[in-house]
Design a protein around this motif. Structure first.
Motif, PDB file in Angstrom:
ATOM      1  N   PRO A 177     -10.174   9.900  -2.938  1.00 49.36           N
ATOM      2  CA  PRO A 177     -10.669   9.786  -1.560  1.00 49.36           C
ATOM      3  C   PRO A 177     -10.318   8.465  -0.875  1.00 49.36           C
ATOM      4  CG  PRO A 177     -12.373  10.685  -2.973  1.00 49.36           C
ATOM      5  CD  PRO A 177     -11.247  10.240  -3.872  1.00 49.36           C
ATOM      6  N   HIS A 178      -9.915   7.460  -1.621  1.00 50.38           N
ATOM      7  CA  HIS A 178      -9.636   6.136  -1.059  1.00 50.38           C
ATOM      8  C   HIS A 178      -8.148   5.874  -0.814  1.00 50.38           C
ATOM      9  CE1 HIS A 178     -13.802   5.172  -1.794  1.00 50.38           C
ATOM     10  NE2 HIS A 178     -13.653   5.561  -3.059  1.00 50.38           N
ATOM     11  N   VAL A 179      -7.302   6.821  -1.128  1.00 56.06           N
ATOM     12  CA  VAL A 179      -5.853   6.601  -1.038  1.00 56.06           C
ATOM     13  C   VAL A 179      -5.410   6.294   0.385  1.00 56.06           C
ATOM     14  CG1 VAL A 179      -3.588   7.669  -1.367  1.00 56.06           C
ATOM     15  CG2 VAL A 179      -5.341   7.907  -3.117  1.00 56.06           C
ATOM     16  N   ASP A 180      -5.958   7.010   1.371  1.00 54.43           N
ATOM     17  CA  ASP A 180      -5.551   6.767   2.762  1.00 54.43           C
ATOM     18  C   ASP A 180      -5.865   5.344   3.208  1.00 54.43           C
ATOM     19  OD1 ASP A 180      -4.583   9.324   2.992  1.00 54.43           O
ATOM     20  OD2 ASP A 180      -6.412  10.127   3.906  1.00 54.43           O
ATOM     21  N   ARG A 181      -7.047   4.862   2.880  1.00 56.59           N
ATOM     22  CA  ARG A 181      -7.407   3.491   3.261  1.00 56.59           C
ATOM     23  C   ARG A 181      -6.553   2.470   2.512  1.00 56.59           C
ATOM     24  NH1 ARG A 181     -13.957   3.538   3.747  1.00 56.59           N
ATOM     25  NH2 ARG A 181     -14.010   4.373   5.862  1.00 56.59           N
ATOM     26  N   LEU A 182      -6.262   2.760   1.255  1.00 57.86           N
ATOM     27  CA  LEU A 182      -5.392   1.857   0.500  1.00 57.86           C
ATOM     28  C   LEU A 182      -4.013   1.789   1.127  1.00 57.86           C
ATOM     29  CD1 LEU A 182      -6.227   2.734  -3.209  1.00 57.86           C
ATOM     30  CD2 LEU A 182      -6.845   0.661  -1.970  1.00 57.86           C
ATOM     31  N   PHE A 183      -3.502   2.942   1.565  1.00 51.76           N
ATOM     32  CA  PHE A 183      -2.181   2.949   2.189  1.00 51.76           C
ATOM     33  C   PHE A 183      -2.185   2.153   3.485  1.00 51.76           C
ATOM     34  CE2 PHE A 183       1.047   4.795   4.980  1.00 51.76           C
ATOM     35  CZ  PHE A 183       2.161   4.475   4.235  1.00 51.76           C
ATOM     36  N   ARG A 184      -3.236   2.290   4.290  1.00 52.59           N
ATOM     37  CA  ARG A 184      -3.307   1.509   5.537  1.00 52.59           C
ATOM     38  C   ARG A 184      -3.334   0.012   5.237  1.00 52.59           C
ATOM     39  NH1 ARG A 184      -6.642   5.810   7.351  1.00 52.59           N
ATOM     40  NH2 ARG A 184      -8.552   4.658   6.879  1.00 52.59           N
ATOM     41  N   LEU A 185      -4.080  -0.375   4.221  1.00 48.50           N
ATOM     42  CA  LEU A 185      -4.125  -1.790   3.840  1.00 48.50           C
ATOM     43  C   LEU A 185      -2.762  -2.254   3.337  1.00 48.50           C
ATOM     44  CD1 LEU A 185      -5.603  -4.447   3.300  1.00 48.50           C
ATOM     45  CD2 LEU A 185      -6.337  -3.498   1.098  1.00 48.50           C
ATOM     46  N   ALA A 186      -2.101  -1.427   2.533  1.00 43.32           N
ATOM     47  CA  ALA A 186      -0.769  -1.779   2.021  1.00 43.32           C
ATOM     48  C   ALA A 186       0.233  -1.903   3.166  1.00 43.32           C
ATOM     49  CB  ALA A 186      -0.303  -0.740   1.015  1.00 43.32           C
ATOM     50  N   MET A 187       0.136  -1.030   4.167  1.00 45.04           N
ATOM     51  CA  MET A 187       1.032  -1.135   5.334  1.00 45.04           C
ATOM     52  C   MET A 187       0.791  -2.448   6.066  1.00 45.04           C
ATOM     53  SD  MET A 187       3.314   1.183   6.015  1.00 45.04           S
ATOM     54  CE  MET A 187       3.542   1.049   7.776  1.00 45.04           C
ATOM     55  N   TRP A 188      -0.471  -2.835   6.187  1.00 50.89           N
ATOM     56  CA  TRP A 188      -0.790  -4.079   6.872  1.00 50.89           C
ATOM     57  C   TRP A 188      -0.252  -5.281   6.087  1.00 50.89           C
ATOM     58  CZ3 TRP A 188      -4.026  -8.323   5.857  1.00 50.89           C
ATOM     59  CH2 TRP A 188      -4.259  -9.164   6.956  1.00 50.89           C
ATOM     60  N   LEU A 189      -0.346  -5.218   4.775  1.00 47.98           N
ATOM     61  CA  LEU A 189       0.132  -6.329   3.946  1.00 47.98           C
ATOM     62  C   LEU A 189       1.655  -6.388   3.875  1.00 47.98           C
ATOM     63  CD1 LEU A 189      -2.348  -6.052   0.936  1.00 47.98           C
ATOM     64  CD2 LEU A 189      -2.257  -7.900   2.615  1.00 47.98           C
ATOM     65  N   GLU A 190       2.292  -5.242   3.723  1.00 52.00           N
ATOM     66  CA  GLU A 190       3.738  -5.207   3.467  1.00 52.00           C
ATOM     67  C   GLU A 190       4.583  -5.089   4.729  1.00 52.00           C
ATOM     68  OE1 GLU A 190       5.277  -5.607   0.497  1.00 52.00           O
ATOM     69  OE2 GLU A 190       3.296  -6.017  -0.332  1.00 52.00           O
ATOM     70  N   ARG A 191       4.046  -4.471   5.769  1.00 47.28           N
ATOM     71  CA  ARG A 191       4.778  -4.269   7.035  1.00 47.28           C
ATOM     72  C   ARG A 191       6.027  -3.400   6.872  1.00 47.28           C
ATOM     73  NH1 ARG A 191       0.570  -6.315   9.336  1.00 47.28           N
ATOM     74  NH2 ARG A 191       0.474  -8.531   9.774  1.00 47.28           N
ATOM     75  N   ASN A 192       6.038  -2.598   5.819  1.00 46.19           N
ATOM     76  CA  ASN A 192       7.185  -1.743   5.536  1.00 46.19           C
ATOM     77  C   ASN A 192       6.665  -0.509   4.800  1.00 46.19           C
ATOM     78  OD1 ASN A 192       9.284  -0.534   3.933  1.00 46.19           O
ATOM     79  ND2 ASN A 192      10.528  -2.348   4.285  1.00 46.19           N
ATOM     80  N   ARG A 193       6.981   0.678   5.321  1.00 46.80           N
ATOM     81  CA  ARG A 193       6.426   1.910   4.756  1.00 46.80           C
ATOM     82  C   ARG A 193       6.830   2.106   3.292  1.00 46.80           C
ATOM     83  NH1 ARG A 193       4.000   6.198   6.863  1.00 46.80           N
ATOM     84  NH2 ARG A 193       3.998   8.092   5.623  1.00 46.80           N
ATOM     85  N   SER A 194       8.087   1.888   2.991  1.00 47.44           N
ATOM     86  CA  SER A 194       8.577   2.088   1.632  1.00 47.44           C
ATOM     87  C   SER A 194       7.883   1.139   0.650  1.00 47.44           C
ATOM     88  CB  SER A 194      10.086   1.890   1.584  1.00 47.44           C
ATOM     89  OG  SER A 194      10.563   2.023   0.282  1.00 47.44           O
ATOM     90  N   ASP A 195       7.774  -0.131   1.023  1.00 49.22           N
ATOM     91  CA  ASP A 195       7.102  -1.107   0.165  1.00 49.22           C
ATOM     92  C   ASP A 195       5.621  -0.776   0.021  1.00 49.22           C
ATOM     93  OD1 ASP A 195       9.458  -2.458  -0.227  1.00 49.22           O
ATOM     94  OD2 ASP A 195       9.034  -4.017   1.263  1.00 49.22           O
ATOM     95  N   ALA A 196       4.992  -0.326   1.108  1.00 51.14           N
ATOM     96  CA  ALA A 196       3.576   0.041   1.058  1.00 51.14           C
ATOM     97  C   ALA A 196       3.357   1.226   0.123  1.00 51.14           C
ATOM     98  CB  ALA A 196       3.065   0.370   2.456  1.00 51.14           C
ATOM     99  N   GLU A 197       4.243   2.198   0.174  1.00 47.05           N
ATOM    100  CA  GLU A 197       4.140   3.342  -0.733  1.00 47.05           C
ATOM    101  C   GLU A 197       4.274   2.898  -2.181  1.00 47.05           C
ATOM    102  OE1 GLU A 197       7.221   5.874   0.750  1.00 47.05           O
ATOM    103  OE2 GLU A 197       5.940   6.738   2.309  1.00 47.05           O
ATOM    104  N   ASP A 198       5.199   1.982  -2.439  1.00 44.94           N
ATOM    105  CA  ASP A 198       5.380   1.465  -3.799  1.00 44.94           C
ATOM    106  C   ASP A 198       4.131   0.721  -4.282  1.00 44.94           C
ATOM    107  OD1 ASP A 198       7.915   2.509  -3.835  1.00 44.94           O
ATOM    108  OD2 ASP A 198       8.925   0.589  -3.456  1.00 44.94           O
ATOM    109  N   VAL A 199       3.535  -0.069  -3.393  1.00 44.68           N
ATOM    110  CA  VAL A 199       2.340  -0.832  -3.764  1.00 44.68           C
ATOM    111  C   VAL A 199       1.189   0.124  -4.093  1.00 44.68           C
ATOM    112  CG1 VAL A 199       0.551  -2.359  -2.848  1.00 44.68           C
ATOM    113  CG2 VAL A 199       2.946  -2.955  -2.554  1.00 44.68           C
ATOM    114  N   VAL A 200       1.008   1.150  -3.260  1.00 43.63           N
ATOM    115  CA  VAL A 200      -0.074   2.106  -3.516  1.00 43.63           C
ATOM    116  C   VAL A 200       0.182   2.864  -4.814  1.00 43.63           C
ATOM    117  CG1 VAL A 200      -1.215   4.198  -2.675  1.00 43.63           C
ATOM    118  CG2 VAL A 200      -0.738   2.318  -1.102  1.00 43.63           C
ATOM    119  N   GLN A 201       1.425   3.260  -5.034  1.00 40.88           N
ATOM    120  CA  GLN A 201       1.742   3.982  -6.264  1.00 40.88           C
ATOM    121  C   GLN A 201       1.466   3.116  -7.490  1.00 40.88           C
ATOM    122  OE1 GLN A 201       5.756   5.424  -6.509  1.00 40.88           O
ATOM    123  NE2 GLN A 201       5.366   6.563  -8.368  1.00 40.88           N
ATOM    124  N   GLU A 202       1.898   1.875  -7.451  1.00 43.36           N
ATOM    125  CA  GLU A 202       1.663   0.981  -8.587  1.00 43.36           C
ATOM    126  C   GLU A 202       0.165   0.709  -8.766  1.00 43.36           C
ATOM    127  OE1 GLU A 202       3.158  -3.350 -10.236  1.00 43.36           O
ATOM    128  OE2 GLU A 202       4.309  -2.338  -8.667  1.00 43.36           O
TER     129      GLU A 202
END
Length: 104
Positions: A14-39
């Motif tokens: 249930p928290h994946v969407d919020r994690l992705f938004r935070l990762a996008m804010w930190l990384e500023r790049n969709r691909s990098d944000a996806e990698d961060v969430v996956q890891e």
């Protein structure tokens, strides 16, 4: 499915969407944000046995995500990228053929 996997899905997914938004804010790049969430998800699954049911799962995941993003940033800073747009480095190093061109 094992009980651990079912519990992981119920607590974490249930928290994946919020994690992705935070990762996008930190990384500023969709691909990098996806990698961060996956890891983050991989590390959370590996250490899920340490998670205390009933505690704040989102805070636990955000802590993991921040650590993952910080480690990735530190790794990128250590990587030295040499810019050589004119290919000058390749022109300075003499080419030596690995195999003789003529047989004697």
């Amino acid at each position: 499915m094992t009980d651990t996997w079912i519990a992981f899905e119920a607590e974490v997914l249930p928290h994946v969407d919020r994690l992705f938004r935070l990762a996008m804010w930190l990384e500023r790049n969709r691909s990098d944000a996806e990698d961060v969430v996956q890891e983050t998800m991989v590390q959370a699954l590996r250490s899920f046995h340490r998670f205390q049911p009933g505690s704040n799962c989102r805070a636990w995941l955000v802590t993991i995500l921040h650590r993952v993003a910080s480690n990735r940033r530190r790794t990128k800073q250590r990587s030295v990228v040499v810019s050589d747009p004119d290919d000058r480095i390749a022109q300075m190093v003499p080419f030596v053929a690995p195999i003789p061109q003529e047989l004697t």
